[in-house]
Design a protein around this motif. Structure first.
Motif, PDB file in Angstrom:
ATOM      1  N   VAL A  25     -34.780  19.190  -4.263  1.00  0.00           N
ATOM      2  CA  VAL A  25     -36.249  19.114  -3.987  1.00  0.00           C
ATOM      3  C   VAL A  25     -36.443  18.468  -2.245  1.00  0.00           C
ATOM      4  N   GLY A  26     -35.132  18.575  -1.633  1.00  0.00           N
ATOM      5  CA  GLY A  26     -35.960  17.680   0.267  1.00  0.00           C
ATOM      6  C   GLY A  26     -35.555  16.671  -0.075  1.00  0.00           C
TER       7      GLY A  26
ATOM      8  N   LEU B  50     -26.589  13.532  -5.589  1.00  0.00           N
ATOM      9  CA  LEU B  50     -27.375  14.083  -4.326  1.00  0.00           C
ATOM     10  C   LEU B  50     -27.904  15.395  -4.318  1.00  0.00           C
ATOM     11  N   GLY B  51     -26.829  16.282  -5.253  1.00  0.00           N
ATOM     12  CA  GLY B  51     -27.149  17.837  -5.808  1.00  0.00           C
ATOM     13  C   GLY B  51     -28.491  17.632  -6.228  1.00  0.00           C
ATOM     14  N   LEU B  52     -29.044  16.854  -7.096  1.00  0.00           N
ATOM     15  CA  LEU B  52     -30.608  17.036  -7.787  1.00  0.00           C
ATOM     16  C   LEU B  52     -30.912  16.778  -6.260  1.00  0.00           C
ATOM     17  N   LEU B  53     -31.095  15.829  -5.347  1.00  0.00           N
ATOM     18  CA  LEU B  53     -31.973  15.498  -4.743  1.00  0.00           C
ATOM     19  C   LEU B  53     -31.942  16.419  -3.710  1.00  0.00           C
TER      20      LEU B  53
ATOM     21  N   LEU C  64     -41.602  20.877   4.680  1.00  0.00           N
ATOM     22  CA  LEU C  64     -40.625  22.083   4.235  1.00  0.00           C
ATOM     23  C   LEU C  64     -39.356  22.056   4.419  1.00  0.00           C
ATOM     24  N   TYR C  65     -38.213  21.239   3.574  1.00  0.00           N
ATOM     25  CA  TYR C  65     -37.064  22.444   4.198  1.00  0.00           C
ATOM     26  C   TYR C  65     -37.195  23.230   4.317  1.00  0.00           C
TER      27      TYR C  65
ATOM     28  N   ASN D 201     -43.695  13.841  -2.078  1.00  0.00           N
ATOM     29  CA  ASN D 201     -44.371  15.197  -3.201  1.00  0.00           C
ATOM     30  C   ASN D 201     -44.376  14.899  -4.729  1.00  0.00           C
ATOM     31  N   ALA D 202     -45.349  16.225  -5.359  1.00  0.00           N
ATOM     32  CA  ALA D 202     -45.127  15.934  -6.806  1.00  0.00           C
ATOM     33  C   ALA D 202     -43.329  16.328  -7.393  1.00  0.00           C
ATOM     34  N   ARG D 203     -42.939  17.297  -7.036  1.00  0.00           N
ATOM     35  CA  ARG D 203     -41.921  17.586  -7.080  1.00  0.00           C
ATOM     36  C   ARG D 203     -40.893  16.246  -6.977  1.00  0.00           C
ATOM     37  N   GLN D 204     -40.690  16.166  -6.308  1.00  0.00           N
ATOM     38  CA  GLN D 204     -39.894  15.265  -5.612  1.00  0.00           C
ATOM     39  C   GLN D 204     -39.894  13.613  -6.936  1.00  0.00           C
TER      40      GLN D 204
END
Ligand code: HEM
Ligand code: SF4
Lengths: 167, 556
Positions: free
Chosen positions: B111-112, B105-108, B3-4, B64-67
């Motif tokens: 979620v790291g 890119l911001g949305l990405l 995780l970042y 992961n699920a969030r991504q």
């Protein structure tokens, strides 16, 4: 032409000459080949060598003492050999000025500094299109690097380490 | 999963802002198109046949699920409701709009995730064994090393302007599942027989493309602490000496071929000796920090065999097939790694809809400790599912059209996008894969044929790995028409081999028939327990060539 170091634009004091005997001042920048071929005559002469990117490190190291500056030529912005050349020169102990010379783009300024260059000289249209602000702004865009050994003392791993030591 | 922390996040966000500034400078004319193009590519943005394509890095395939849910959201809002997984475990959106890219890119970044270095002449997204951390044959989990390399290679000041792209794979198991020998550089975790110490075997100079080459050993055993200094040395030698005059001879494989691996090795070792290791190598505390993210999840103690799964399998033939094909042995008793095939019969290899992404996200969260993986074969993996949960997961996958029980079988076809999307393509590849998949759809027939890899590329660049397919298909253009060359005997793993050409190219409609003939030779001549590739190795090319010739002659 645009000459910049990390603090901003600067004046170029170096006179360009194809061979050493053509020089009129005491600050002469000539192709590395011209220096390698000529014996040392004048002791007060300040010398800078223009290095092509394919020059082997072993050819250059014997001349470190005579050189105040090494100018590494970038034939194009996409040709990144010069970054490795700078790293090798620093690694081999060159303490003088290192200048990157060629049609670079401003985003490469921080990369050049991280690899051991002190300054960049931009020529031709690339210099006309990219004003000084672009170069100075480029230095502020990425705060910290993952790589530990590229200039900055505040690389991400070092900061993580320092932080871990505090808690 | 890694995780970042705030540093990782800051870097990714600053990179987004940097790219926005590059776009601005392109629009203002401060940068020419030639100058801007590599910057665009290093941020994953390609210009394709019909639109832009955005390639998102999925480092060593971990999600992961969030991504996954965020990717589904991006697919719905900014693309056409689906994405495409590639053979380098990236995800591509094929209908990106330039004006949307900064917000995507911001949305990405939220979620790291990022698109950094997913294209361009730099160190690309690092890949690893999709069964990392769970494989029963593992020496050590390769993910901590992969993450270390991801960080080290990101925004590297010295290596962002290489002669050509540079791909790294990491494997920590007895068996290679990364196509390591097709990579510019491979990092293989090994145990030194004498000392028992763990270190790395470094491979170099592999690659596919128009001149496929098998990677060779650069260093047989590298002590683990020296990894980054050694990578720095290898990359420096390549950066300085890789050819810059010809894009098609610029990969490291050509340098290794030109000067020979011995000379290349000597140069790397010389450079390595000069590097100040204390500064260049990773700090052990930082390595430990990264490794801590990959600790085993809290597994339960379970019996080796699941009675409830056995009973369900006895009742349901489809489930039985799924269990037979899509489960991989796990290092923990009572668990399995479950592969979700993205190769539905007649579907598009690697494509996944937003609804399917959400479904996989839910399953990962509920049944696999919030982890999913992407494989180079363009499938997904739920790495730790309880055997008891398999019938339930199977039912949920089936609702989503994701329960295809064909992993490793003839319809588990790798295919690049080809002429349907790609600007470099010389032929279509998706319709070929679809036709083959339909031809061999019958599950009983697939089972009878057994393990067989078909790999299809739409041009010589070999994004679809055709050189290393048991049956490889390469789409070319000949006198204005599509023409498909077929190769036999390629292998991607430890028994790495490049396929050999069977004969002249065929028109698209003859490809399924030709493949059928090759399969028929195998079925007729196999010995007990022998799979397709083993039979080709024993028999050699000749009988297959004969069968192929009948088709080729009929066409000519
Ligand atoms: C659609 C836009 C794409 C373009 C323009 C593109 C371009 C290229 C090019 C030019 C090469 C050859 C590089 C060389 O040999 O130096 C290549 C290789 C490769 N590409 Fe793509 N590609 C695209 C999509 C994909 C997709 C969808 C995948 C995965 C399915 C992929 C995976 C690969 C792989 C694995 C290689 C490996 C060949 C090697 O390592 O030599 N690419 N690509
Ligand atoms: S193999 Fe060719 S056609 Fe297929 S994606 Fe790669 S470049 Fe495009």
């Amino acid at each position: 032409m645009l000459l910049l170091d990390r603090h901003g634009p600067k004046e170029d004091v170096w006179e360009r000459a194809e061979t050493l005997c053509q020089a009129e001042t005491n600050f002469v920048l000539t192709p590395f080949g011209a220096i390698a071929e000529s014996p040392l005559v004048q002791t007060d002469l300040r010398l800078a060598a223009l290095l092509e990117p394919n020059r082997a490190l072993d050819e250059v190291t014997p001349f470190f003492d005579r050189l105040d500056m090494i100018v590494v030529h970038f034939p194009s912005a996409a040709d990144g050999r010069g970054f490795s050349t700078a790293r090798q020169l620093r690694q081999a102990g060159f303490k003088g000025i290192l200048r990157a010379f060629g049609p670079l783009i401003s985003d490469q300024f921080p990369q050049a500094l991280a690899c051991g260059f002190d300054e960049v000289e931009i020529i031709g249209a690339a210099a006309a299109r990219q004003p000084v602000e672009h170069w100075m702004e480029a230095l502020k865009r990425i705060s910290f690097l993952y790589q530990r050994d590229y200039g900055a003392q505040d690389s991400i791993p070092e900061q993580r380490l320092a932080r871990a030591a505090h808690v | 999963m890694y995780l970042y922390d705030e540093f990782d996040e800051r870097l990714v966000r600053e990179r987004v802002a940097q790219f926005a500034s590059q776009v601005e400078r392109r629009l203002s004319g401060a940068l020419t198109e030639d100058e801007f193009r590599p910057l665009r590519l290093k941020n994953g943005l390609y210009l394709q046949l019909h639109s832009y394509m955005l390639r998102i890095a999925i480092p060593y395939g971990a999600l992961n699920a969030r991504q996954l849910r965020r990717l589904a959201h991006i697919a719905d809002v900014h693309d056409r409701g689906y994405g495409h997984f590639t053979t380098r475990t990236n995800l591509q959106f094929h209908w990106a709009k330039l004006k949307d890219v900064p917000s995507v890119l911001g949305l990405l970044a939220d979620v790291g995730m990022h698109c950094i270095q997913t294209s361009g002449n730099c160190i690309r997204n690092v890949t690893a064994d999709p069964f990392a951390g769970v494989a029963f044959d593992e020496i050590e989990d390769p993910r901590p090393v992969a993450e270390l390399i991801r960080q080290w290679s990101s925004l590297h000041p010295e290596f962002e302007w290489l002669a050509r792209k540079f791909k790294i794979a990491v494997s920590g198991a007895a068996q290679d599942r990364t196509v390591m020998k097709s990579h510019d550089l491979g990092v293989r975790i090994v145990r030194d027989a004498a000392s028992g110490a763990i270190g790395y075997r470094i491979l170099v100079g592999g690659g596919l493309g128009r001149s496929p080459m098998e990677a060779q050993v650069l260093r047989d055993f590298l002590p683990r602490e020296d990894l980054l200094a050694f990578l720095e040395a290898a990359l420096r030698v390549y950066n300085l000496a890789g050819r810059r005059d010809n894009k098609w001879k610029a990969r490291i494989k050509f340098l290794v071929l030109d000067i020979g691996v011995e000379v290349f090795r000597a140069r790397v070792e010389e450079e390595f000796a000069r590097i100040d290791k204390t500064k260049a190598n990773a700090n052990p505390a930082e390595e430990a920090r990264i490794a801590s993210f990959f600790a085993s999840p809290p597994y339960e103690s379970l019996p080796e065999i699941s009675r409830s799964l056995e009973q369900a399998v006895a009742r349901d033939e489809e489930l039985a097939r799924f269990v037979g094909n899509n489960l991989t042995r796990h290092k923990r008793k009572g668990y399995a790694a479950l592969t979700i095939s993205l190769k539905a019969i007649g579907g598009i290899a690697g494509d996944i809809s937003s609804g399917q992404m959400r479904a996989v996200a839910d399953l990962a969260e509920l049944y696999s400790f919030d982890e999913a993986r992407v494989t180079y074969a363009q499938n997904l993996v739920l790495p730790h599912v309880r055997l008891d949960d398999v019938p339930l997961i199977f039912a949920r996958l089936k609702e989503q059209g994701l329960a295809t029980a064909n992993v490793g079988l003839i319809t588990d076809i790798i295919s690049c996008p080809g002429l349907d999307y790609c600007a470099l393509a010389t032929a279509r590849s998706i319709p070929i894969a679809q036709a083959l998949s339909q031809k061999f759809a019958d599950p009983a027939r697939q089972k009878d044929i057994g393990e067989l890899s078909i790999k299809i590329s739409g041009c010589v660049n070999a994004c679809g790995h055709h050189h290393v397919g048991a049956i490889g298909i390469l789409g070319l253009e000949k006198k204005g028409a599509e023409s498909y060359q077929i190769t036999l005997g390629g292998e991607a793993g430890d028994d790495y081999a490049l396929g050999e050409l069977l004969g002249p190219g065929l028109p698209a409609e003859k490809v399924p028939e030709a493949v059928e003939r090759l399969v028929a030779v195998y079925l007729a001549r196999r010995e007990a327990g022998e799979n397709f590739i083993e039979t080709t190795r024993r028999l050699g090319l000749a009988p297959f060539k004969t069968a192929f010739k009948e088709i080729a002659d009929a066409v000519a």
